[in-house]
Design a protein around this motif. Structure first.
Motif, PDB file in Angstrom:
ATOM      1  N   MET A  45       0.838  -1.212   0.000  1.00 40.41           N
ATOM      2  CA  MET A  45       0.000   0.000   0.000  1.00 40.41           C
ATOM      3  C   MET A  45       0.869   1.256   0.000  1.00 40.41           C
ATOM      4  O   MET A  45       0.536   2.249  -0.634  1.00 40.41           O
ATOM      5  N   LYS A  46       1.991   1.185   0.710  1.00 36.05           N
ATOM      6  CA  LYS A  46       2.919   2.329   0.729  1.00 36.05           C
ATOM      7  C   LYS A  46       3.372   2.644  -0.699  1.00 36.05           C
ATOM      8  O   LYS A  46       3.355   3.788  -1.147  1.00 36.05           O
ATOM      9  N   ASP A  47       3.758   1.578  -1.441  1.00 36.38           N
ATOM     10  CA  ASP A  47       4.205   1.780  -2.821  1.00 36.38           C
ATOM     11  C   ASP A  47       3.095   2.378  -3.677  1.00 36.38           C
ATOM     12  O   ASP A  47       3.337   3.252  -4.509  1.00 36.38           O
ATOM     13  N   LYS A  48       1.863   1.900  -3.453  1.00 37.10           N
ATOM     14  CA  LYS A  48       0.736   2.418  -4.248  1.00 37.10           C
ATOM     15  C   LYS A  48       0.501   3.899  -3.967  1.00 37.10           C
ATOM     16  O   LYS A  48       0.217   4.686  -4.864  1.00 37.10           O
ATOM     17  N   ILE A  49       0.588   4.254  -2.695  1.00 38.74           N
ATOM     18  CA  ILE A  49       0.372   5.675  -2.339  1.00 38.74           C
ATOM     19  C   ILE A  49       1.422   6.550  -3.010  1.00 38.74           C
ATOM     20  O   ILE A  49       1.114   7.573  -3.612  1.00 38.74           O
ATOM     21  N   LEU A  50       2.689   6.122  -2.930  1.00 37.49           N
ATOM     22  CA  LEU A  50       3.770   6.914  -3.526  1.00 37.49           C
ATOM     23  C   LEU A  50       3.608   7.016  -5.041  1.00 37.49           C
ATOM     24  O   LEU A  50       3.937   8.031  -5.644  1.00 37.49           O
ATOM     25  N   GLN A  51       3.089   5.943  -5.623  1.00 36.23           N
ATOM     26  CA  GLN A  51       2.892   5.933  -7.074  1.00 36.23           C
ATOM     27  C   GLN A  51       1.733   6.846  -7.480  1.00 36.23           C
ATOM     28  O   GLN A  51       1.815   7.595  -8.452  1.00 36.23           O
ATOM     29  N   GLU A  52       0.661   6.797  -6.717  1.00 37.15           N
ATOM     30  CA  GLU A  52      -0.547   7.557  -7.076  1.00 37.15           C
ATOM     31  C   GLU A  52      -0.414   9.047  -6.776  1.00 37.15           C
ATOM     32  O   GLU A  52      -0.968   9.880  -7.486  1.00 37.15           O
ATOM     33  N   PHE A  53       0.306   9.381  -5.692  1.00 37.96           N
ATOM     34  CA  PHE A  53       0.350  10.785  -5.255  1.00 37.96           C
ATOM     35  C   PHE A  53       1.811  11.239  -5.191  1.00 37.96           C
ATOM     36  O   PHE A  53       2.553  10.843  -4.296  1.00 37.96           O
ATOM     37  N   ASP A  54       2.203  12.062  -6.184  1.00 36.41           N
ATOM     38  CA  ASP A  54       3.629  12.321  -6.327  1.00 36.41           C
ATOM     39  C   ASP A  54       4.224  13.254  -5.265  1.00 36.41           C
ATOM     40  O   ASP A  54       5.436  13.393  -5.186  1.00 36.41           O
ATOM     41  N   ILE A  90      -6.757   1.844   4.310  1.00 36.78           N
ATOM     42  CA  ILE A  90      -5.965   2.421   3.208  1.00 36.78           C
ATOM     43  C   ILE A  90      -6.474   1.899   1.867  1.00 36.78           C
ATOM     44  O   ILE A  90      -6.576   2.651   0.892  1.00 36.78           O
ATOM     45  N   GLU A  91      -6.821   0.622   1.823  1.00 37.17           N
ATOM     46  CA  GLU A  91      -7.352   0.052   0.575  1.00 37.17           C
ATOM     47  C   GLU A  91      -8.599   0.809   0.135  1.00 37.17           C
ATOM     48  O   GLU A  91      -8.758   1.141  -1.037  1.00 37.17           O
ATOM     49  N   ALA A  92      -9.458   1.124   1.102  1.00 39.74           N
ATOM     50  CA  ALA A  92     -10.699   1.845   0.770  1.00 39.74           C
ATOM     51  C   ALA A  92     -10.392   3.269   0.303  1.00 39.74           C
ATOM     52  O   ALA A  92     -11.055   3.783  -0.603  1.00 39.74           O
ATOM     53  N   VAL A  93      -9.404   3.880   0.901  1.00 39.55           N
ATOM     54  CA  VAL A  93      -9.042   5.244   0.469  1.00 39.55           C
ATOM     55  C   VAL A  93      -8.488   5.202  -0.950  1.00 39.55           C
ATOM     56  O   VAL A  93      -8.872   6.007  -1.810  1.00 39.55           O
ATOM     57  N   LEU A  94      -7.600   4.234  -1.200  1.00 35.23           N
ATOM     58  CA  LEU A  94      -6.992   4.154  -2.535  1.00 35.23           C
ATOM     59  C   LEU A  94      -8.027   3.819  -3.610  1.00 35.23           C
ATOM     60  O   LEU A  94      -7.859   4.200  -4.771  1.00 35.23           O
ATOM     61  N   ALA A  95      -9.100   3.143  -3.213  1.00 36.57           N
ATOM     62  CA  ALA A  95     -10.165   2.846  -4.178  1.00 36.57           C
ATOM     63  C   ALA A  95     -10.815   4.141  -4.674  1.00 36.57           C
ATOM     64  O   ALA A  95     -11.458   4.175  -5.721  1.00 36.57           O
ATOM     65  N   LYS A  96     -10.639   5.203  -3.902  1.00 34.04           N
ATOM     66  CA  LYS A  96     -11.227   6.492  -4.309  1.00 34.04           C
ATOM     67  C   LYS A  96     -10.157   7.447  -4.845  1.00 34.04           C
ATOM     68  O   LYS A  96     -10.338   8.673  -4.814  1.00 34.04           O
ATOM     69  N   SER A  97      -9.057   6.905  -5.336  1.00 33.45           N
ATOM     70  CA  SER A  97      -7.932   7.740  -5.797  1.00 33.45           C
ATOM     71  C   SER A  97      -8.348   8.791  -6.827  1.00 33.45           C
ATOM     72  O   SER A  97      -7.921   9.951  -6.747  1.00 33.45           O
ATOM     73  N   SER A  98      -9.177   8.373  -7.798  1.00 33.49           N
ATOM     74  CA  SER A  98      -9.544   9.329  -8.863  1.00 33.49           C
ATOM     75  C   SER A  98     -10.287  10.517  -8.279  1.00 33.49           C
ATOM     76  O   SER A  98     -10.015  11.682  -8.611  1.00 33.49           O
ATOM     77  N   GLU A  99     -11.247  10.195  -7.401  1.00 37.42           N
ATOM     78  CA  GLU A  99     -12.031  11.256  -6.745  1.00 37.42           C
ATOM     79  C   GLU A  99     -11.107  12.187  -5.934  1.00 37.42           C
ATOM     80  O   GLU A  99     -11.235  13.416  -5.991  1.00 37.42           O
ATOM     81  N   ILE A 100     -10.184  11.578  -5.212  1.00 31.40           N
ATOM     82  CA  ILE A 100      -9.258  12.366  -4.383  1.00 31.40           C
ATOM     83  C   ILE A 100      -8.392  13.256  -5.260  1.00 31.40           C
ATOM     84  O   ILE A 100      -8.159  14.430  -4.962  1.00 31.40           O
ATOM     85  N   LYS A 101      -7.942  12.693  -6.389  1.00 29.91           N
ATOM     86  CA  LYS A 101      -7.088  13.479  -7.288  1.00 29.91           C
ATOM     87  C   LYS A 101      -7.845  14.689  -7.852  1.00 29.91           C
ATOM     88  O   LYS A 101      -7.265  15.756  -8.034  1.00 29.91           O
ATOM     89  N   GLU A 102      -9.126  14.474  -8.158  1.00 32.69           N
ATOM     90  CA  GLU A 102      -9.936  15.605  -8.659  1.00 32.69           C
ATOM     91  C   GLU A 102      -9.999  16.713  -7.621  1.00 32.69           C
ATOM     92  O   GLU A 102      -9.813  17.892  -7.933  1.00 32.69           O
TER      93      GLU A 102
END
Lengths: 116, 452
Positions: A45-54, A90-102
């Motif tokens: 999950m740490k790797d995913k967070i770093l990848q999704e949010f620069d 964290i999994e649930a938060v990352l599932a909403k990555s697109s929304e968070i990025k917007e």
């Protein structure tokens, strides 16, 4: 290294978890000046967070920081909803990555300054 | 006088480089009939975002921060730096510094060895480059890797292969192919914009300021951040080092240059440090916040070497170094800088520390660990002294708190420092560097120029 994310609890947030099992897990930091919860983050999950949010970074404590404010708000929402500090949060938060990025795209332009 | 007294060191290389012409008439004569070139920012090789502006290197070279470097480096000098971290005149130096232009611009200019090129900044004449050699960077990616090291070639300290997530690596990867090598001279002295003007202490002025204040021993604190109380305690306690008495002064030297998104704005950084002394946490008589222009390369041990050079040139006797000094990510061992200054890093050309090799440095390292809050002692405590479980302070954690609109408790950030953050937050409508800030900053820069 074990990774985690810190959820700060102001009075409003604290009221939402009061009386639940999470209340026992509240940590008091800096001589009781700050209340918070620590959410565990797996290596994957740490790797995913770093990848999704620069802007995300890992600090000297192993805490993942510098994610968008929208991420932190959603993190609290998931903690309060799931009444958990486990990896499913964290999994649930990352599932909403697109929304968070917007939301993050807007907050990267403007954040209201506090009146002090 | 005690034989233990430490005197202010000479500049690196033995003398301060000062290449600034202040006589406007003389300057006009120097540039008459010369071709001109408008300085352009170095753009990220993939995204096109500004990652460096060579004007900052020209400023730091001509005002002597980087003494004994005098200009854009020749190919042989760059090759020697990459191999041994030494200039052709033998003095140690960590990084290649070059004036790079595109092939198209080179063709248009039609200049060569022996020519004088006038460098314009913000549309005004700023400096000259007396070209001694023109050479070509064949492979910028290879140059970038050689600049920072690799796990194979530098196994003592390099832990991960560098890549485009590392801002310093990106700078070298993004260089234009043609290098015009030769000495720079500033012929139209820029004026620092507020608030930077009151923090501008180039080496000669800084040494004079130390004399005025009666500071013989001075310890430097490197910063690219607003200070939290952990930094404040680091400064206060590291300053107990000295000779027969604690250091007379604490020099804070903030590196000002291209910012990463999420960093604090430079304006908040310098005023945040100033707030520490205005609030009386460290007396103003003992504390001097200053700046140096440089687009950080985040080269941990290599950056610490540059910091040692800059601060020795500014007149410091001591330099504090901490964990992950000038680092980003996990490319280097977190104690690389302290390894360099205590044992050396043979693969980078240092079989001994930089203070113990020929043509090395005289500034004394003060390798520090960390201060954090101890709930048992109920105070900020040093990691190597306090035996209790402590709560670590982290700049990133504080940034998160600030972003969420939570004022950090005074035990971890002084309210005066927080006020400086909020002042610039209101000015930029944002507490940290965002794309808008970065783009505007690279347009406006830290200086203005008058007509020559």
């Amino acid at each position: 290294m074990a990774y985690f994310m810190v959820v700060l609890l102001d009075d409003n947030r604290f009221a939402k978890i009061k009386g639940t099992e999470l209340e026992e897990k509240v940590q008091y930091m800096f001589g009781g000046e700050l209340r918070c919860l620590n959410v565990e983050v797996s290596e994957e999950m740490k790797d995913k967070i770093l990848q999704e949010f620069d802007t995300a970074r890992i600090d000297s404590r192993g805490a993942i920081t510098d994610v968008p404010v929208a991420f932190l708000r959603e993190l609290f929402n998931q903690v309060a909803e799931k009444k958990s500090l486990g990896s499913e949060v964290i999994e649930a938060v990352l599932a909403k990555s697109s929304e968070i990025k917007e939301l993050a795209a807007k907050e990267s332009e403007y954040l209201p300054a506090p009146e002090i | 006088m005690s034989s233990l007294i430490i005197e202010r060191p000479l500049p690196h290389g033995g003398r301060l480089v000062e290449r600034v012409v202040r006589d406007k008439e003389a300057a006009k004569k120097m540039i008459k009939g010369c071709p001109t070139y408008d300085i352009k920012p170095t753009l990220h090789y993939e995204t096109g975002v500004p990652v460096r502006n060579v004007y900052r290197e020209i400023m730091s070279i001509c005002y002597g921060f980087f003494s004994p470097v005098e200009g854009s480096m020749k190919q042989a000098e760059v090759e020697r730096i990459l191999k041994e971290r030494r200039l052709l005149n033998e003095w140690i130096f960590p990084y290649p510094l070059v004036f790079d232009i595109s092939k198209e611009d080179y063709k248009k200019l039609g200049v060569g060895s022996g020519d004088r090129l006038v460098l314009n900044l913000k549309g005004k004449p700023f400096a000259i480059l007396d070209i001694e050699e023109v050479w070509e960077i064949d492979n910028p990616e290879e140059l970038a890797h050689k600049t920072f090291g690799t796990p194979e070639d530098n196994p003592e300290v390099v832990r991960e292969r560098f890549n485009k997530k590392h801002p310093g690596w990106v700078i070298y990867r993004s260089l234009n192919p043609i290098v015009l090598a030769g000495k720079y001279t500033i012929i139209n002295e820029p004026k620092m914009r507020p608030p930077f003007d009151r923090f501008w202490f180039p080496p000669r002025k800084c040494r004079e300021e130390f004399d005025k204040r009666g500071w013989r021993t001075v310890i430097n604190h490197q910063t690219r951040n607003v200070p939290h109380v952990g930094h404040e305690f680091l400064m206060k306690n590291a300053a107990y080092t000295g000779d027969v008495e604690p250091c007379h002064g604490i020099l804070v030297n903030a590196i000002i240059g291209v910012k990463r998104r999420g960093d604090y704005p430079d304006e908040a950084i310098v005023e945040g440090h100033e707030a520490v002394n205005l609030g009386g946490y460290i007396k103003p008589e003992r504390h001097l916040p200053t700046i140096c222009l440089w687009d950080m390369r985040y080269g941990n041990p290599l950056e610490s070497l540059l910091h040692g050079i800059i601060r020795q040139n500014m007149g410091c006797t001591h330099h504090m170094f901490g964990r992950d000094h000038a680092a980003v990510g996990e490319y280097y061992d977190k104690w690389s800088t302290q390894i360099l200054w205590t044992k050396g890093i043979p693969s980078f050309g240092f079989p001994k520390p930089p203070t113990d090799v020929p043509y090395g440095l005289s500034i004394r390292p003060q390798n520090m660990r960390e201060f954090s809050y101890c709930p048992t002692c109920k105070e900020m405590a040093y990691s190597e002294t306090c035996g209790h479980k402590r709560e670590k302070l982290s700049g990133s954690f504080l940034r998160g708190m600030v972003a969420e609109g939570v004022q950090p408790p005074a035990i971890i950030m002084r309210p005066e420092v927080y006020k400086a953050i909020v002042k610039w937050w209101k000015h930029f409508n944002y507490p940290f560097c965002n794309e808008k800030y970065v783009i505007n900053k690279e347009k406006e820069l830290e200086v203005d120029l008058e007509d020559l």
